[in-house]
Design a protein around this motif. Sequence first.
Motif, PDB file in Angstrom:
ATOM      1  N   GLU A  14      -0.404   9.214   5.761  1.00 48.42           N
ATOM      2  CA  GLU A  14      -0.640   7.848   5.283  1.00 48.42           C
ATOM      3  C   GLU A  14      -1.436   7.095   6.348  1.00 48.42           C
ATOM      4  O   GLU A  14      -0.978   6.937   7.475  1.00 48.42           O
ATOM      5  CB  GLU A  14       0.697   7.132   5.016  1.00 48.42           C
ATOM      6  N   ASN A  27     -13.670  -3.423   3.601  1.00 52.61           N
ATOM      7  CA  ASN A  27     -12.380  -3.467   2.898  1.00 52.61           C
ATOM      8  C   ASN A  27     -11.423  -2.478   3.560  1.00 52.61           C
ATOM      9  O   ASN A  27     -11.856  -1.479   4.141  1.00 52.61           O
ATOM     10  CB  ASN A  27     -12.583  -3.090   1.424  1.00 52.61           C
ATOM     11  N   ALA A  29      -7.408  -0.547   2.919  1.00 55.78           N
ATOM     12  CA  ALA A  29      -6.232  -0.324   2.055  1.00 55.78           C
ATOM     13  C   ALA A  29      -5.505   0.946   2.499  1.00 55.78           C
ATOM     14  O   ALA A  29      -6.148   1.905   2.939  1.00 55.78           O
ATOM     15  CB  ALA A  29      -6.673  -0.170   0.592  1.00 55.78           C
ATOM     16  N   ILE A  31      -3.982   4.491   2.135  1.00 55.60           N
ATOM     17  CA  ILE A  31      -4.297   5.632   1.254  1.00 55.60           C
ATOM     18  C   ILE A  31      -3.700   6.882   1.911  1.00 55.60           C
ATOM     19  O   ILE A  31      -3.596   6.957   3.131  1.00 55.60           O
ATOM     20  CB  ILE A  31      -5.842   5.814   1.115  1.00 55.60           C
ATOM     21  N   LYS A  48      -6.950  11.046  -3.451  1.00 55.04           N
ATOM     22  CA  LYS A  48      -6.922  10.659  -4.863  1.00 55.04           C
ATOM     23  C   LYS A  48      -7.025   9.145  -4.883  1.00 55.04           C
ATOM     24  O   LYS A  48      -6.159   8.456  -4.319  1.00 55.04           O
ATOM     25  CB  LYS A  48      -5.601  11.088  -5.513  1.00 55.04           C
ATOM     26  N   LEU A  49      -8.090   8.623  -5.479  1.00 55.78           N
ATOM     27  CA  LEU A  49      -8.268   7.166  -5.507  1.00 55.78           C
ATOM     28  C   LEU A  49      -8.044   6.664  -6.925  1.00 55.78           C
ATOM     29  O   LEU A  49      -8.784   7.036  -7.860  1.00 55.78           O
ATOM     30  CB  LEU A  49      -9.657   6.793  -4.992  1.00 55.78           C
ATOM     31  N   TYR A  50      -6.998   5.839  -7.075  1.00 54.46           N
ATOM     32  CA  TYR A  50      -6.634   5.331  -8.399  1.00 54.46           C
ATOM     33  C   TYR A  50      -7.658   4.310  -8.869  1.00 54.46           C
ATOM     34  O   TYR A  50      -8.204   3.541  -8.076  1.00 54.46           O
ATOM     35  CB  TYR A  50      -5.202   4.781  -8.384  1.00 54.46           C
ATOM     36  N   SER A  53      -9.231   0.083  -7.816  1.00 53.41           N
ATOM     37  CA  SER A  53      -9.191  -0.419  -6.431  1.00 53.41           C
ATOM     38  C   SER A  53     -10.609  -0.689  -5.908  1.00 53.41           C
ATOM     39  O   SER A  53     -11.592  -0.069  -6.339  1.00 53.41           O
ATOM     40  CB  SER A  53      -8.474   0.570  -5.510  1.00 53.41           C
ATOM     41  N   GLN A  54     -10.686  -1.587  -4.944  1.00 57.16           N
ATOM     42  CA  GLN A  54     -11.945  -1.872  -4.259  1.00 57.16           C
ATOM     43  C   GLN A  54     -12.388  -0.645  -3.469  1.00 57.16           C
ATOM     44  O   GLN A  54     -13.573  -0.336  -3.376  1.00 57.16           O
ATOM     45  CB  GLN A  54     -11.762  -3.085  -3.324  1.00 57.16           C
ATOM     46  N   THR A  55     -11.375   0.081  -2.924  1.00 52.06           N
ATOM     47  CA  THR A  55     -11.689   1.294  -2.150  1.00 52.06           C
ATOM     48  C   THR A  55     -12.487   2.272  -3.013  1.00 52.06           C
ATOM     49  O   THR A  55     -13.520   2.791  -2.576  1.00 52.06           O
ATOM     50  CB  THR A  55     -10.379   1.956  -1.660  1.00 52.06           C
ATOM     51  N   PHE A  76      -0.074  -2.008   7.375  1.00 52.24           N
ATOM     52  CA  PHE A  76       0.118  -1.333   6.078  1.00 52.24           C
ATOM     53  C   PHE A  76       0.408  -2.350   4.979  1.00 52.24           C
ATOM     54  O   PHE A  76      -0.186  -2.294   3.908  1.00 52.24           O
ATOM     55  CB  PHE A  76       1.252  -0.297   6.155  1.00 52.24           C
ATOM     56  N   VAL A  80      -2.305  -3.969   1.780  1.00 56.47           N
ATOM     57  CA  VAL A  80      -2.015  -3.798   0.348  1.00 56.47           C
ATOM     58  C   VAL A  80      -2.368  -5.081  -0.396  1.00 56.47           C
ATOM     59  O   VAL A  80      -2.955  -5.051  -1.473  1.00 56.47           O
ATOM     60  CB  VAL A  80      -0.520  -3.468   0.103  1.00 56.47           C
ATOM     61  N   ALA A 149       6.417  -0.490   0.608  1.00 52.15           N
ATOM     62  CA  ALA A 149       5.044  -0.918   0.309  1.00 52.15           C
ATOM     63  C   ALA A 149       4.483  -0.137  -0.877  1.00 52.15           C
ATOM     64  O   ALA A 149       3.805  -0.697  -1.740  1.00 52.15           O
ATOM     65  CB  ALA A 149       4.150  -0.726   1.538  1.00 52.15           C
ATOM     66  N   ILE A 150       4.813   1.152  -0.949  1.00 51.29           N
ATOM     67  CA  ILE A 150       4.356   1.963  -2.092  1.00 51.29           C
ATOM     68  C   ILE A 150       4.997   1.442  -3.383  1.00 51.29           C
ATOM     69  O   ILE A 150       4.327   1.259  -4.402  1.00 51.29           O
ATOM     70  CB  ILE A 150       4.662   3.461  -1.869  1.00 51.29           C
TER      71      ILE A 150
HETATM   72  C1  LIG Z   1       1.567   4.031   1.993  1.00 52.05           C
HETATM   73  C2  LIG Z   1       0.630   3.824   0.830  1.00 52.05           C
HETATM   74  C3  LIG Z   1      -0.141   4.886   0.387  1.00 52.05           C
HETATM   75  C4  LIG Z   1      -1.041   4.707  -0.686  1.00 52.05           C
HETATM   76  N1  LIG Z   1      -1.815   5.764  -1.091  1.00 52.05           N
HETATM   77  C5  LIG Z   1      -2.726   5.587  -2.074  1.00 52.05           C
HETATM   78  C6  LIG Z   1      -3.594   6.676  -2.459  1.00 52.05           C
HETATM   79  O1  LIG Z   1      -3.507   7.790  -1.927  1.00 52.05           O
HETATM   80  N2  LIG Z   1      -4.510   6.429  -3.439  1.00 52.05           N
HETATM   81  C7  LIG Z   1      -4.654   5.188  -4.033  1.00 52.05           C
HETATM   82  O2  LIG Z   1      -5.522   5.035  -4.886  1.00 52.05           O
HETATM   83  N3  LIG Z   1      -3.825   4.155  -3.704  1.00 52.05           N
HETATM   84  C8  LIG Z   1      -2.877   4.320  -2.735  1.00 52.05           C
HETATM   85  N4  LIG Z   1      -2.069   3.278  -2.375  1.00 52.05           N
HETATM   86  C9  LIG Z   1      -2.201   1.984  -3.076  1.00 52.05           C
HETATM   87  C10 LIG Z   1      -3.370   1.144  -2.557  1.00 52.05           C
HETATM   88  O3  LIG Z   1      -3.284   0.955  -1.157  1.00 52.05           O
HETATM   89  C11 LIG Z   1      -3.331  -0.236  -3.247  1.00 52.05           C
HETATM   90  O4  LIG Z   1      -3.597  -0.059  -4.613  1.00 52.05           O
HETATM   91  C12 LIG Z   1      -4.296  -1.241  -2.644  1.00 52.05           C
HETATM   92  O5  LIG Z   1      -3.959  -2.530  -3.137  1.00 52.05           O
HETATM   93  C13 LIG Z   1      -5.758  -0.970  -2.960  1.00 52.05           C
HETATM   94  O6  LIG Z   1      -6.511  -1.981  -2.290  1.00 52.05           O
HETATM   95  P1  LIG Z   1      -8.085  -2.198  -2.531  1.00 52.05           P
HETATM   96  O7  LIG Z   1      -8.261  -2.740  -3.931  1.00 52.05           O
HETATM   97  O8  LIG Z   1      -8.468  -3.207  -1.463  1.00 52.05           O
HETATM   98  O9  LIG Z   1      -8.757  -0.876  -2.349  1.00 52.05           O
HETATM   99  C14 LIG Z   1      -1.133   3.440  -1.331  1.00 52.05           C
HETATM  100  C15 LIG Z   1      -0.332   2.373  -0.885  1.00 52.05           C
HETATM  101  C16 LIG Z   1       0.550   2.564   0.176  1.00 52.05           C
HETATM  102  C17 LIG Z   1       1.398   1.405   0.637  1.00 52.05           C
END
Ligand SMILES: Cc1cc2nc3c(=O)[nH]c(=O)nc-3n(C[C@H](O)[C@H](O)[C@H](O)COP(=O)(O)O)c2cc1C
Length: 206
Positions: A14, A27, A29, A31, A48-50, A53-55, A76, A80, A149-150
């Motif tokens: 992480e 930015n 976040a 991940i 894996k990027l959901y 997200s901005q990422t 951390f 978020v 946080a997750i």
């Molecule tokens: C410990 C931790 C691990 C995370 N891992 C992932 C990940 O692997 N992939 C993902 O898409 N989001 C993951 N997230 C969720 C993103 O960090 C979260 O959706 C974030 O708000 C995205 O921010 P952004 O829109 O600035 O990119 C994780 C969150 C935490 C707290």
Amino acid sequence: MDLKEAGIGDGISEIIVTTKSASGMPNAAPIGIITEINEEGERKHFVKLYKGSQTLANVLETTMLAANVTDDAVIFVKTVFEHLSEVHFADFASMPVLTEANAWIVFKSVLIEERSDYLHFQVLPRAVKINRKEVKAINRGLNAVIEAAILATRYDVTTDAREKKEMGKLMERYAEIVKKCGGRREKEAMGILMDKFPFISKINKN
Ligand SMILES: Cc1cc2nc3c(=O)[nH]c(=O)nc-3n(C[C@H](O)[C@H](O)[C@H](O)COP(=O)(O)O)c2cc1C
């Protein structure tokens, strides 16, 4: 390039991913970097990027991302929910990175699969910098903040009332662990989470 020295072991590490948009806006976040070792002992890294997200938007625009290795619970939780101000960012190998991180790894991403809810990338290391090496024992408070946080990132997208109730119970447990085992940064991080989520605010912050 072996990233173990920079803190990326096998399994899921992480870290805070920093990216920039095509126009250069940084930015950050949290991940998980997934590391797999094949039979020949070669390490491969994936993310894996959901969707949403901005990422992900930035990675699609620029193909690049940086992993910032840190054990700071506050970073951390803040990344978020909030946009970090410019003062938190430095420049490394033409990428924004977090000034406070223990190590930086810049990756190039290669899309390998698109799923309904996420995109799966292999990430290839291009530059590494280790800023400091730390010897640290496990702190249960830090682990609990990361789990909380997750949960917090999943809470708003969960529609099932029973599942939400279960999440609330888990949050309470994590808050108790932070109260008992956490240090100053873990307690501050849990305080930020509690302010964002009234359903855990009944737990004492201190
Ligand atoms: C410990 C931790 C691990 C995370 N891992 C992932 C990940 O692997 N992939 C993902 O898409 N989001 C993951 N997230 C969720 C993103 O960090 C979260 O959706 C974030 O708000 C995205 O921010 P952004 O829109 O600035 O990119 C994780 C969150 C935490 C707290």
